[in-house]
Every structure is written in structure tokens, then in C-alpha cells.
Write an enzyme that holds these catalytic residues in place. Structure first.
Site, PDB file in Angstrom:
ATOM      1  N   GLU A  53      45.959   9.865  51.540  1.00  0.00           N
ATOM      2  CA  GLU A  53      47.355   9.524  51.692  1.00  0.00           C
ATOM      3  C   GLU A  53      48.030  10.711  52.354  1.00  0.00           C
ATOM      4  O   GLU A  53      47.866  11.836  51.899  1.00  0.00           O
ATOM      5  CB  GLU A  53      47.996   9.231  50.327  1.00  0.00           C
ATOM      6  CG  GLU A  53      49.311   8.502  50.418  1.00  0.00           C
ATOM      7  CD  GLU A  53      50.384   9.341  51.087  1.00  0.00           C
ATOM      8  OE1 GLU A  53      51.151   8.782  51.895  1.00  0.00           O
ATOM      9  OE2 GLU A  53      50.462  10.537  50.814  1.00  0.00           O
TER      10      GLU A  53
ATOM     11  N   CYS B 188      55.234   8.960  46.827  1.00  0.00           N
ATOM     12  CA  CYS B 188      53.891   8.447  47.101  1.00  0.00           C
ATOM     13  C   CYS B 188      53.763   6.985  46.736  1.00  0.00           C
ATOM     14  O   CYS B 188      54.087   6.587  45.626  1.00  0.00           O
ATOM     15  CB  CYS B 188      52.845   9.245  46.343  1.00  0.00           C
ATOM     16  SG  CYS B 188      51.178   8.700  46.790  1.00  0.00           S
TER      17      CYS B 188
ATOM     18  N   CYS C 296      49.733   6.646  44.584  1.00  0.00           N
ATOM     19  CA  CYS C 296      49.896   6.834  43.140  1.00  0.00           C
ATOM     20  C   CYS C 296      51.351   6.460  42.836  1.00  0.00           C
ATOM     21  O   CYS C 296      52.189   7.303  42.531  1.00  0.00           O
ATOM     22  CB  CYS C 296      49.566   8.243  42.717  1.00  0.00           C
ATOM     23  SG  CYS C 296      50.117   9.536  43.814  1.00  0.00           S
TER      24      CYS C 296
ATOM     25  N   HIS D 201      55.318   9.627  40.020  1.00  0.00           N
ATOM     26  CA  HIS D 201      56.555  10.404  40.094  1.00  0.00           C
ATOM     27  C   HIS D 201      57.684   9.715  39.349  1.00  0.00           C
ATOM     28  O   HIS D 201      58.639  10.373  38.923  1.00  0.00           O
ATOM     29  CB  HIS D 201      56.914  10.671  41.551  1.00  0.00           C
ATOM     30  CG  HIS D 201      55.955  11.599  42.230  1.00  0.00           C
ATOM     31  ND1 HIS D 201      55.993  12.956  42.051  1.00  0.00           N
ATOM     32  CD2 HIS D 201      54.898  11.354  43.042  1.00  0.00           C
ATOM     33  CE1 HIS D 201      55.006  13.522  42.742  1.00  0.00           C
ATOM     34  NE2 HIS D 201      54.335  12.566  43.347  1.00  0.00           N
TER      35      HIS D 201
ATOM     36  N   ARG E 210      45.478  12.242  40.537  1.00  0.00           N
ATOM     37  CA  ARG E 210      45.020  13.425  41.252  1.00  0.00           C
ATOM     38  C   ARG E 210      45.257  14.721  40.512  1.00  0.00           C
ATOM     39  O   ARG E 210      44.894  15.780  41.010  1.00  0.00           O
ATOM     40  CB  ARG E 210      45.663  13.468  42.633  1.00  0.00           C
ATOM     41  CG  ARG E 210      45.102  12.388  43.541  1.00  0.00           C
ATOM     42  CD  ARG E 210      45.975  12.069  44.720  1.00  0.00           C
ATOM     43  NE  ARG E 210      45.435  10.936  45.455  1.00  0.00           N
ATOM     44  CZ  ARG E 210      45.563   9.654  45.081  1.00  0.00           C
ATOM     45  NH1 ARG E 210      46.237   9.356  43.987  1.00  0.00           N
ATOM     46  NH2 ARG E 210      45.026   8.683  45.781  1.00  0.00           N
TER      47      ARG E 210
ATOM     48  N   SER F 279      48.625  17.646  44.526  1.00  0.00           N
ATOM     49  CA  SER F 279      48.072  18.046  45.818  1.00  0.00           C
ATOM     50  C   SER F 279      48.668  19.361  46.314  1.00  0.00           C
ATOM     51  O   SER F 279      48.140  19.955  47.244  1.00  0.00           O
ATOM     52  CB  SER F 279      48.251  16.928  46.853  1.00  0.00           C
ATOM     53  OG  SER F 279      47.418  15.843  46.507  1.00  0.00           O
TER      54      SER F 279
ATOM     55  N   CYS G  18      46.349  13.715  48.441  1.00  0.00           N
ATOM     56  CA  CYS G  18      47.485  12.807  48.486  1.00  0.00           C
ATOM     57  C   CYS G  18      48.657  13.632  48.987  1.00  0.00           C
ATOM     58  O   CYS G  18      49.472  14.122  48.216  1.00  0.00           O
ATOM     59  CB  CYS G  18      47.760  12.236  47.109  1.00  0.00           C
ATOM     60  SG  CYS G  18      48.846  10.813  47.118  1.00  0.00           S
TER      61      CYS G  18
ATOM     62  N   CYS H 196      52.530  13.483  48.387  1.00  0.00           N
ATOM     63  CA  CYS H 196      52.951  14.026  47.095  1.00  0.00           C
ATOM     64  C   CYS H 196      53.213  15.519  47.210  1.00  0.00           C
ATOM     65  O   CYS H 196      54.173  16.038  46.647  1.00  0.00           O
ATOM     66  CB  CYS H 196      51.866  13.809  46.052  1.00  0.00           C
ATOM     67  SG  CYS H 196      51.803  12.145  45.437  1.00  0.00           S
TER      68      CYS H 196
END
Lengths: 572, 370
Positions: free
Chosen positions: A13, A60, A63, A67, A484, A507, A551, A554
Site C-alpha cells: 500500500e 489507509c 488496514c 486508525h 502491520r 510503517s 503500508c 500509513c
């Protein structure tokens, strides 16, 4: 030394660039650069904190829950809101479903093609493929006829010269080691997993209205009513549907994902010796078991340093800081300092080459900035976060099922515990975690049903909904284990509105650049000594980077510009 | 456009389908086409005889939410789209190739087959910092969009970021983010599929429409297909009867919430939001946000992050309630008939708002024409 650039790193991502020095067939040094930036925190300033989850959720879409969860927890922490038990259970189910679905997608659709040669699958013998599939699992889609169909379908694309998403990859690279039959089986399961994830994630639509970007989150609880006597609420029909979703997920994970993982891993055991990384692991922990301020967690929190599996340190949020010395931001006190998120500041300060560019112009011991990611550190140390960190922390903390499964996997692959600190270890840990969560979800459905039966229908703490009930100034932190890794949001509220918002995300921990002391981030460290047989086709670099499940969207949003010039652009 | 519209109308009439049923019709087409062993076999074979249309899916300032939505396609399934109907030559999230090789996949159709492929854009395009806020392979998003969209047969902007700028463009728009129409003026056959994310059922229907009829559907004044954006959420909401009856949710989890009453007082933006969520729902018709008890946040409308927030504050300016009346004082009233007036008013509000934006690039297609 030849400079290998992988940009874009695909099957992730977001936007990631890797530059690596390759010599003597291996990576000598590496730089991880994130190349996209939006600035969502500055957009959050001055807004209603009850809206923040929807904004941060858009960090994101992969996922898509994480958040939102971290945000409502942070705001609840700030204003003293106490969600009722049903909200906790609904959140656990949503988080669990996200983890299971995300991990399966990662394995098949984002990572598998680093290990599986699609073109080689064309030469597979369907009968032998069937034997192989039946030797590792009793999954019913395993007949020679079935695999013949998959092979013929693939052949159709090749014959028409249109491989679409499979075109122009590193097929035939000597690093691909699976026999054609294993490749064909994996391609079949790639396609099955596409369909499986679509069906399974309907569970999110039941609990959140839709996926991606579920829409049932609320500061103080959840918006999904619970009432066994209503058609417009979660009721006994829903309980039955949830049981079915969970059972189907467990089935696919147990009978397809895990057997495939072990089968593929057995051909790549040398990758237990690559991609070691920084050797420090951080987990915030997840899945609260009760509604107290410091609930017991199904997956524990903690820190492991220096690959020392003898002890776990407790997590202290005060030790989280971020550097910008190699990031395209500046600090008022100078770029050599590290700031805690509550004191966090980020003024964008792009100093890289003007696009279009070929290279970022990096060399060893560079003091240049080269990424839109900051460099988070815990107690001054870089930390790896994610499934491996969680499983290691759980393992050392004595989590019985984790110990059992880790032991079983190590035994089946005939490797020791040190194999966990590797590219292959990350892949295995992700599978183990998927299995564990898929097994656990039933208990949350049962608890929800029990509450319904007992007349416990509350979903929200209404007492703190009205901002007039909040203190004039409040600060809060929300922690979550995203698929992640460890995710934290820090919010400051003044007179009912957001005055500061900071996210430190998985990330960023894993993909961040060097810090002020020149210490590499986890991706960069893990890439060292990674073999690269052909610098033109660096599939090995992808293997190690993908093992972290990048990702980037993120990671690349942390901006909190206090003195930024606001650019208003109008269409020409 | 008018020729297409006429053709479509004829087609609809021929099939005895009213405009109100247009969405259902489109979904039926998609379903029929997606199942190779059904009535669509003939069309499917026609598609297979020709080269598969190439799709180049670009991601800029995005969250991949539309990509994920794409992967949830139910009719036809994602696998079928990827493998059977279209040649998805470039899509960073799913493609096997990486780095230089992936770029070759993107640039080849642009160079060798201009005017033949379909571009899909996900995410906004930043114009600040000379393009450095989003680069791929060292190239700025803006340069890539100009090259790829500028040579495409058509461009589909998917999601509210690519259509209207979306969340990166929310005040104060730190990176100078724009949607495709504003960032790359003059792109031909630009179709906007707004919403956060866009519902894949609408992308599917759009692609199937194109593959079947070799032309694009009629659009509204925001360049969105009428079949998906022709009616407000409020008009088609399953809770509409409760609105008309003055039955509102007053607090999360109260008796009205559990009974499925109207979410208007909790901040629902359905009356000012145009999309077909109530009809097609999400994830293969499983549910939709209002269906699970949360208000609509208006995600398919331009600037919704600024215009529709705070999300939990109810809309004002409701006809029949007085422009500045407090909904709390009239919640108990029976308001039969007011909803219809409000729907019309909501449309006017939207049109006025749109008027504040830059003019669309091609002549407007007035709503309601058919």
C-alpha cells in the site's frame, strides 16, 4: 558500486522507494524512502475530535480500521469516556477480522509472487499438483481437473500475450525454487483467496456498514445497535452470521493458508538466514479482555531488545520519540533532537531532487534527508513492529497457544528459534498470528450473544458525548496493534477542538530512515547482506521488504506544521 | 453526449425499464456479463475475440481504499475482472512486476497504443513543492497523470480524492492537492466515481457498460454516471418513513436507535448526498452505513471533509422547519410531505455548491433529463 533502485516497490500500500548498494552479489547498504505525503494531522487541527476517527481512517484503506480504532481510543483516553462491554467486543471482532483478512491478502496477493513463479505453473502436471495439494491438506478443491482448469486459464492469457498484472515480472529468476506443481497450487490459491477475502470481509459490512472504511465507530462506543428483538440491530441472526464468518475464516486459514505457508517455506529455508533487521521488537498489545483502564490483553504488550528471548520489558509510552534528521521536515530546536509525540512538530522541508529524478544522491554516512517518513525510536533505539514482534513478545511472555504454534512451525521446518529473526520468520509469525486470532474470534461472538441474552444492550457511553462535559484542556493517547504493528495516536484537545494530533504508525517504525546518530531503520538494516543475484531483477530485495508488509500511506502522513505557509491552489 | 443519452433511453424503453429502475438494470447487465456460463456468453465471447482492453490504474495521494473496494467486486469478481475482462497492465498494489519493469508496463500502452486504453486514477494529485509530495519512480504524480490520462481513451477518477481532491485537499490543503479534472484540465472522457471509497459495484457497472456498448453512460454535472449518482441517499433511504413520521434517534443505543429510526438528528448527511448506497449497498449487498446505525457522512460530495463536518451536527436549512430552526424542537412533529420538499431543496443546495467550483470541462448534463 552499482546502485539498485526499486521504485515503485509494488504489491504494497502506498509509495515506497528502495535504493541499495549492491556488490559481490549482496546488498552492502540500503535506504528506504517514502515518496508521498498528504498532511492529515494539520488538516485535523481545529476540528471536532469526535470526527477525527473518520479523518485518520483515511490514512489507509488497506488496514481500514486501524486508525479509526487508535483515534477513538486516544480521544476516549483524553476525555475520560468509558465504552461499555459490547463496544469492546464489537471492536475486538472488527480488529480480529481485519487482521485475519489482511494477513491472508498479504500472503497471497502481496508477498507470494516473490516466491511463486506464475509462468512456471504453466508447465505443471495437474495430477501431480493434485497429489501435492492432497498431501498437505484436505481442502476439497484439489482434483486434477480443477488444477487443469487453472492451468488452462493461465495459458489463455499467455497465448493472447496479455498477462495483465503478471506481466514483466521476474519470472524464471534463479531465486524461484518451487517445482511447477507447487507454483500451480499457489496460483490456484491466489485466485481462491481473492474470492475468500471478499466473502469474509462481509463480516465488516455487518458490523460496520461497509468495507473499506467501516462507518460504525464512535468516540465512546460503537454505532451498531444491539437488540435481539429488533430487525434494525445486531440480533440473533447476526450472531449466527458472525459464527459462520468466523468458522469459514478459520477453515481457510487452517486448511489453505497455513499448509501453503509451510509448504512454500520448506523450499526457502535459507531465508531464515536473511533479513535479520534491528533485533529490537515492540508490541503495544491488543484485544482487551475487560473494560477496566488497564485491561488484560489477549496478545501482550512489551519490548524485546537485542534478540534476547529471556525477558520482556514493559512498554512505557513516555519513551517514544521521533527524529527528522533524515526526513523532509525540520524541528525548531534543530534536526538533531528527538521529540515525544505530545511535543511533536513537523514542518515539511523538502530538500530532495526536483522531480523527475533518477537518484536521491545518497551515499554511506549521508546527512541528507531522503524520506517523508520520520524515524521513531523507543528509548533511543530503532524497533521492529508487526506480527513477528507480537509473536515474540507473546512467546516470551508465556502465551500458551503462541508457544505451542511457534514450536510446531519451527519443528516442521526443522529450524531453531534464531530462525525467527529473519525474512522467513516474519512470514511465519504472520501465519501463526492469523491462526491464533481466527481461533479466538468465536469467544467474542459468544460473549456478545451472552450479553444480548442477559439484556446488556449498551453500545455507547453517552455521558461524555457532549463536548460541554469535557475539560477545557485534555490530552490522550490511543494504542492499537494494527496488522502491520504497533500504532499510537496522541491527541490534544482545547475547548472542545483538536489542538494537536500526532500518529506514530507501524510503517514509520519499520520503514523510517536513519536517525540523527546514523542508525538505520528496520527495513534498511534487514536489507543488509541480502543476496542479489541479478541487480536488474532484484527479487530478493522485494522478499525482505515485503516480509514487513509495507503500508506506506500509513507511515507518510505525520505533519504538524506550526508555521507552515498554507498553499491554496486553484484550477487553472 | 445527447446521442448516447438518446440511445440509452431507447434501450431502456425497449426493455420496459423506467429511469427509476436504471440502477437495477445496470446491475443486471453487470451480473449477466460477469457469468460466462449464462446469457452473457455471446458478449463474453465477443470480448474474448478482441484484445482485452488495457487498464492502467494509477495511485497518487491515496489510501488504496478504492483498490481494496475493487478487490471486493462481487459481479464480476475481482479475479474475473483481472483475468478475463480487462488487461490490468499496471496497478501498483497488485502487479507482480516492480521498479523499472513495472514502469515499462505503464509506459508501453501510452507510447504504443495511445487512445486505446482506460486510465483509472485513485488519489489526489499534489501541485505543491514542484511535485515532490508524490513521486513514483522519481516522476511527479502530475507528470504521470498528464502522460497517462492525456493519452487514454477514457479516464475514470475513482474515489473522492481523485474526483474532487478529497481529504488531502481538506482545509488547509497542505500539499495543494487537486482532483483529476482540476489537475489535468482537458482530459477526454473523464468520468468521476466519487465516494470514500467509491462503491465497486458502480465501477463494475461502468466498465461493463463500456465493454458491452463501447460508449460511456450519461453523467451528471459533476461528471458522475446518473445510474449511480442520480438520487439522494435520503430519497432512497430505508429509514425515510421514520423521517417522515418524525421518529429520530436521540442518543446512541436508545430505543429509537435499536428500532432503526432516522439518524437525521445524529448528523446524517443523506439529504445532501447523492449516491446509490441505499440501493446497491456494500460488499455484495450486505449492508450500508445507515443500515448499521451510523449517519451518512456525505462522502460522495465535493469538499465533504469541510462542508459536511462536524459529522455529528445535523443539517440546517430544512424546508418546513424554518431555515435556522432547531431540529430538537420539532422532532416530535409529524412532517408528512416535508421530506419531498427537502429532497428538492437538497438538490438546489448541491447545485449551488457546485457553482462555486470551477466549471466542468464539458457541457453540463442537467439532472433529470432523460
Amino acid at each position: 558500486m552499482p546502485r539498485v533502485v526499486v521504485d515503485p516497490v509494488t504489491r504494497i500500500e502506498g509509495h515506497l522507494r528502495i535504493e541499495a548498494e549492491v556488490d559481490r552479489g549482496a546488498v552492502q547498504d540500503a535506504w528506504s524512502s517514502s515518496t508521498m505525503f498528504r498532511g492529515i494531522e494539520i488538516i485535523l487541527r481545529g476540528r471536532d475530535p469526535r470526527d477525527a476517527w473518520a479523518f485518520t481512517q483515511r490514512i489507509c484503506g488497506v488496514c481500514t480500521t486501524v486508525h479509526a480504532i487508535a483515534s477513538i481510543r486516544a480521544v476516549e483516553n483524553a476525555i475520560g469516556s468509558a465504552p461499555p462491554p459490547n463496544a469492546r467486543l464489537l471492536r475486538n471482532l472488527i480488529i480480529g477480522a481485519q487482521a485475519v483478512q489482511d494477513h491472508v491478502i498479504h500472503f497471497y496477493h502481496l508477498h507470494a509472487l516473490d516466491w511463486v513463479d506464475v509462468v512456471s505453473a504453466l508447465s505443471a502436471d495437474p495430477a501431480k499438483t493434485s497429489s501435492l495439494a492432497e498431501s498437505i491438506s484436505n481442502w476439497p478443491l484439489s482434483s486434477p481437473k480443477y488444477f487443469t482448469g487453472i492451468r488452462d486459464r493461465l495459458k489463455g492469457f499467455v497465448d493472447r500475450g496479455q498477462l495483465g498484472p503478471f506481466a514483466n515480472a521476474y519470472w524464471g529468476h534463479p531465486a524461484y525454487r518451487l517445482p511447477p506443481e507447487a507454483n500451480l497450487m499457489a496460483v490456484a490459491h491466489y485466485l481462491e483467496a481473492l474470492d475468500w477475502q471478499r466473502e469474509f470481509i462481509k463480516m465488516h459490512a455487518v458490523l460496520g456498514g461497509k468495507n473499506p472504511h467501516l462507518q460504525s465507530f464512535l468516540v465512546g462506543g460503537m454505532a451498531t445497535p444491539v437488540d435481539p428483538d429488533s430487525q434494525a440491530a445486531l440480533n440473533t441472526h447476526t450472531i449466527a452470521a458472525l459464527k459462520q464468518f468466523v468458522a469459514n475464516a478459520r477453515d481457510f486459514v487452517t486448511r489453505v493458508y497455513i499448509p501453503d505457508l509451510l509448504a512454500i517455506a520448506s523450499f526457502y529455508k535459507d531465508w531464515a538466514g536473511h533479513g535479520r533487521g534491528v533485533g529490537n521488537y515492540l508490541a503495544y498489545g491488543e484485544y482487551p479482555d475487560d473494560d477496566t483502564a488497564n485491561p488484560p490483553l489477549f496478545l501482550p504488550s512489551g519490548i524485546i531488545r537485542g534478540r534476547d528471548l529471556s525477558k520482556v520489558e514493559p512498554f512505557d509510552q513516555g519513551k517514544v520519540t521521533e527524529y527528522v534528521s533524515h526526513s523532509w521536515y525540520q524541528y525548531q530546536a534543530g534536526d538533531g533532537v528527538a521529540l515525544h509525540p505530545y511535543q511533536g512538530e513537523t514542518s515539511p522541508n523538502y530538500t530532495g531532487p526536483t522531480p523527475p529524478y533518477e537518484l536521491l544522491g545518497l551515499e554511506a554516512n549521508t546527512d541528507k534527508k531522503y524520506s517523508w517518513l520520520k524515524s521513531p525510536r523507543y528509548d533511543g533505539e530503532p524497533m521492529e513492529v508487526g506480527p513477528l514482534a507480537r509473536m515474540l513478545v507473546a512467546f516470551v511472555s508465556g502465551h500458551a497457544r503462541v508457544k505451542e504454534l511457534v514450536g510446531a512451525v519451527l519443528k516442521q521446518l526443522n529450524v531453531g528459534p534464531e530462525a525467527l529473526f529473519s525474512t522467513l520468520g516474519r512470514v511465519a509469525a504472520r501465519g501463526i498470528e492469523t491462526q491464533i486470532i481466527a481461533e479466538k474470534m468465536d469467544a467474542w461472538v459468544d460473549a456478545l450473544a451472552a450479553n444480548m441474552g442477559a439484556g446488556e444492550l449498551r453500545i455507547h457511553d453517552n455521558s461524555k458525548w457532549d463536548p460541554s462535559t469535557w475539560p477545557a484542556d485534555a490530552m490522550g493517547a490511543g494504542f492499537h496493534e494494527a496488522p502491520r504493528g504497533a500504532l499510537g495516536h496522541w491527541v490534544s484537545i482545547h475547548n472542545g477542538l483538536i489542538s494537536n494530533y500526532q500518529c506514530v504508525v507501524p510503517s514509520t517504525w519499520n520503514a523510517g530512515p536513519r536517525d540523527a546518530k546514523g542508525r538505520r531503520g528496520p527495513y534498511e538494516e534487514a536489507l543488509l547482506a541480502t543476496p542479489v543475484a541479478d541487480p536488474e531483477r532484484p527479487v530478493e530485495i522485494l522478499r525482505t521488504v515485503h516480509s514487513f508488509d509495507p503500508c506506506m500511506a500509513c507511515g507518510v502522513h505525520v505533519v504538524d506544521a506550526k508555521r507552515r505557509e498554507v498553499v491554496r491552489v486553484r484550477a487553472v | 453526449m445527447s446521442r448516447q443519452r438518446g440511445w440509452l433511453t431507447t434501450e431502456l424503453e425497449h426493455r420496459g425499464v423506467s429511469r427509476r429502475e436504471f440502477l437495477a438494470f445496470c446491475t443486471t447487465m453487470a451480473a449477466a456479463l460477469a457469468l460466462p456460463d449464462r446469457a452473457a456468453a455471446q458478449i463474453a465471447s465477443a470480448i474474448q475475440r478482441t484484445a482485452k482492453p488495457i487498464l492502467i490504474w494509477l495511485e497518487f495521494q491515496d489510501c488504496a481504499g478504492n483498490t481494496e473496494s475493487f478487490l471486493r467486486a462481487s459481479r464480476p469478481s475481482a479475479a474475473e475482472v483481472i483475468l478475463d475482462m480487462l488487461s490490468l497492465d499496471y496497478h501498483e498494489t497488485v502487479m507482480a512486476a516492480a521498479g523499472r519493469q513495472s514502469k515499462e508496463n505503464r509506459d508501453r500502452p501510452v507510447k504504443e497504443q495511445p487512445g486505446t486504453y482506460i486510465a483509472v486514477v485513485e488519489g489526489s494529485i499534489p501541485t505543491g513543492a514542484n511535485g515532490a509530495y508524490c513521486t513514483i519512480g522519481g516522476e511527479s504524480a502530475l507528470d504521470i497523470a498528464r502522460s497517462v490520462c492525456g493519452n487514454a481513451a477514457a479516464t475514470i477518477a475513482i474515489g473522492t480524492c481523485a474526483t474532487f481532491g478529497g481529504i488531502p485537499a481538506a482545509a488547509p490543503n497542505p500539499t495543494g492537492a487537486l482532483g483529476v479534472a482540476d489537475a489535468v484540465p482537458g482530459v477526454k472522457n473523464l468520468i468521476n466515481l466519487s465516494a470514500c471509497p467509491a462503491n465497486v459495484e458502480n465501477l463494475t457497472a461502468l466498465l461493463v457498460y463500456y465493454l458491452t456498448f463501447k460508449r460511456w453512460p450519461p453523467l451528471d454535472h459533476l461528471r458522475r454516471p446518473l445510474f449511480a449518482y442520480g438520487k439522494s441517499i435520503h430519497d432512497n433511504c430505508e429509514r425515510r418513513a421514520h423521517y417522515d413520521a418524525g421518529q429520530y434517534v436521540e442518543a446512541w443505543g436508545d430505543a429509537g436507535h435499536r428500532a432503526g429510526h432516522c439518524l437525521y438528528k445524529m448528523g446524517c448527511k443523506g439529504p445532501a448526498t447523492f449516491q446509490n448506497c441505499p440501493n446497491v449497498k456494500w460488499n455484495g449487498g450486505t449492508n450500508w452505513p445507515i443500515g448499521c446505525g451510523h449517519p451518512c457522512i456525505g462522502c460522495s460530495e465535493p469538499d465533504f471533509w469541510d462542508r459536511m463536518t462536524p459529522f455529528y451536527q445535523h443539517l440546517t436549512g430544512v424546508p418546513g422547519f424554518g431555515v435556522n430552526s432547531n431540529i430538537d424542537t420539532i422532532g416530535a412533529l409529524a412532517v408528512l410531505g416535508v421530506g419531498a420538499a427537502f429532497a428538492g431543496h437538497g438538490l438546489i443546495q448541491i447545485m449551488k455548491r457546485v457553482g462555486e467550483k470551477p466549471e466542468p470541462l464539458t457541457p453540463k448534463t442537467p439532472k433529470g433529463e432523460s
